[in-house]
Design an enzyme around this catalytic site. Structure first.
Site, PDB file in Angstrom:
ATOM      1  N   TYR A  53       1.053  -1.169  -0.301  1.00 48.21           N
ATOM      2  CA  TYR A  53       0.147  -0.173  -0.181  1.00 48.21           C
ATOM      3  C   TYR A  53       0.701   1.408  -0.101  1.00 48.21           C
ATOM      4  CZ  TYR A  53      -2.966  -3.476   1.684  1.00 48.21           C
ATOM      5  OH  TYR A  53      -4.251  -4.825   1.712  1.00 48.21           O
TER       6      TYR A  53
ATOM      7  N   TYR B 142     -14.179  -5.299   3.768  1.00 55.87           N
ATOM      8  CA  TYR B 142     -13.063  -6.380   3.297  1.00 55.87           C
ATOM      9  C   TYR B 142     -12.824  -7.854   3.533  1.00 55.87           C
ATOM     10  CZ  TYR B 142      -7.861  -6.662   2.637  1.00 55.87           C
ATOM     11  OH  TYR B 142      -6.806  -6.775   2.168  1.00 55.87           O
TER      12      TYR B 142
ATOM     13  N   ASP C   9     -16.517 -14.657   7.327  1.00 51.58           N
ATOM     14  CA  ASP C   9     -13.828 -14.374   6.886  1.00 51.58           C
ATOM     15  C   ASP C   9     -13.704 -13.545   8.150  1.00 51.58           C
ATOM     16  OD1 ASP C   9     -12.109 -13.166   7.212  1.00 51.58           O
ATOM     17  OD2 ASP C   9     -12.232 -11.462   5.446  1.00 51.58           O
TER      18      ASP C   9
ATOM     19  N   LYS D  76      -3.835 -14.975   9.916  1.00 52.35           N
ATOM     20  CA  LYS D  76      -4.126 -14.462  10.352  1.00 52.35           C
ATOM     21  C   LYS D  76      -3.364 -15.129  11.985  1.00 52.35           C
ATOM     22  CE  LYS D  76      -5.598  -9.675   8.451  1.00 52.35           C
ATOM     23  NZ  LYS D  76      -4.403  -9.232   7.929  1.00 52.35           N
TER      24      LYS D  76
END
Length: 434
Positions: A24, A152, A253, A282
């Site tokens: 990013y 997201y 998610d 994660k």
């Protein structure tokens, strides 16, 4: 030739500027790049000798902190046996144990585990599972997904297509993505009374398009990178009911929320629901080695197997990586054998108390906490690249985005270390008035 001895901080930064494209960022102007020499517990030790308290858990993954002896030993022990072996036609103990454990601790019914190597890919797999399920049921027209604005789900193309198409970080690619259905983001906060009007438009979309929808996909309870928004468990409960009523699969998610971050082992537990498909990543390996998993129930696995093409068509090269599975097993055992619920609750209470003074600033829209997540939302955008150096000067690692300054520290953080983080947030928020 690049020297094989340890680089000086200046040489390291120069080579980084010449060759490394960070996430990013503008390659020509990446902003502050901070060289880390090593990490211990909740501390990031910089190459120049400074030490930062980590408030990000390395993008929400390092729940046990860094350089944990138990997790280190799990990697070492497995490395002496094998680092990796292809997963097609071969299996091994770390992956089998991990799959069995995930099936045991996940919401009821999720008993099939498909491994991958990143959260984005876990989402891609979930989307493919849903589409192949309906193809096997003779309903190949079901290829659309209903999801939420402000959501997201990752950076790959399938995952980007179910991220917010306008306010999210992937709007540049909107023209190249598959187009899906987006309901308004939930407007009822976590502790706010839920009313049927909050889900009316979602219900309308699911009713109108039910013959084309393969699945609903959403982040349960916490919309992460879309603004760290917390919504009512009753909303999620009603989504499950609407999916059941209309014969539509539900994908959740849990990549950011799984393994205790919200105060429950999985955020679905706040609503007492079980999805048809669940993604996790994660914190699965506590930030050690990239690994993700997509779980499904018998309905999905048997449904795919009953079709003309019974094989599920996906197979990552590093699927079921032995090192990653070994450290995941050790991390889950470490978490479940600890008093993690009390620690997460204590972190949340301390952040709630110590971030509260931020509310006094007129440009602060809201301060909120849930589990080990603390959020200061501003009523105007901020420039992250300008604030990160201020946090570093205060001895902490915090990386804001959009109009959000947030903390997601490792669960092992001490009260004094957490106070250093919260006081730094207060000081940086105060500078915004200048």
């Amino acid at each position: 030739m690049i020297p094989n001895h340890e680089l000086s901080p200046s040489d390291l930064l120069q080579l980084d500027r010449d060759h490394v494209w960070h996430p990013y960022t503008d390659f020509t102007n990446p902003g502050l790049i901070t060289p880390v020499s090593h990490a211990q517990a909740v501390e990031l030790h910089l190459a120049d000798g400074r030490v930062l308290i980590d408030g990000m858990s390395s993008w929400w993954a390092a729940v046990h902190g860094y350089n944990h002896p138990t997790l280190n030993q799990a990697v070492i022990d497995q490395l002496g046996k094998m680092a990796h072996v292809m997963f097609a036609g071969i299996t091994h103990e770390p992956a089998v144990k991990l799959a069995a454990t995930l099936a045991q601790i996940s919401p009821p019914g999720l008993n099939k585990v498909f491994f991958s190597d990143s959260g984005s890919v876990a989402v891609e797999i979930a989307l493919k599972m849903a589409i192949q399920y309906w193809h096997s049921q003779g309903q190949a027209q079901r290829t659309m997904f209903l999801t939420l604005k402000r959501g997201y789900h990752g950076d790959t193309f399938g995952a980007m297509a179910v991220c917010d198409p306008h306010s999210g970080m992937h709007h540049l690619f909107h023209h190249a993505l598959s187009h899906h259905l987006f309901a308004e983001a939930p407007s009822c906060g976590f502790d706010e009374p839920f009313q049927e009007t909050h889900i009316a438009k979602f219900a309308q979309l699911i009713q109108q398009h039910r013959q084309k929808i393969a699945a609903v996909i959403l982040e349960p309870i916490v919309q992460g990178a879309g603004g760290m928004r917390f919504y009512s468990p009753d909303y999620l409960r009603r989504v499950r009911e609407l999916c059941d009523k209309n014969g539509i699969l539900l994908i959740v998610d849990e990549i950011a929320t799984g393994f205790g971050r919200t105060g429950k082992l999985f955020a679905c537990e706040h609503a007492g629901i079980s999805p048809d498909i669940m993604c996790m990543g994660k914190a699965l390996t506590a930030g050690y080695i990239t690994l993700a998993a997509t779980l499904c129930n018998d309905k999905v696995s048997n449904g795919i197997a009953s079709g003309d093409n019974p094989a599920f068509m996906h197979g990552p090269t590093y699927m079921g990586n032995a090192l990653a599975c070994a450290v995941a097993n050790a991390s889950i055992e470490l978490l479940l054998n600890s008093d993690w619920e009390t620690r997460v609750a204590s972190i949340g209470k301390q952040m709630r108390d110590e971030l509260a003074p931020c509310k006094e600033f007129s440009y602060v829209k809201e301060v909120r906490t849930l589990g080990a997540i603390g959020v200061v939302e501003l009523n105007r955008p901020i420039v992250s690249s300008q604030l990160v150096p201020l946090f570093v000067e205060l001895g902490v690692w915090v990386r804001p985005f959009g109009n959000i300054i947030y903390l997601m520290p490792p669960f092992i953080i001490t009260p004094d270390q957490l106070s250093k983080l919260t006081s730094a947030v207060l000081k940086v928020v105060a500078t915004l008035a200048e």
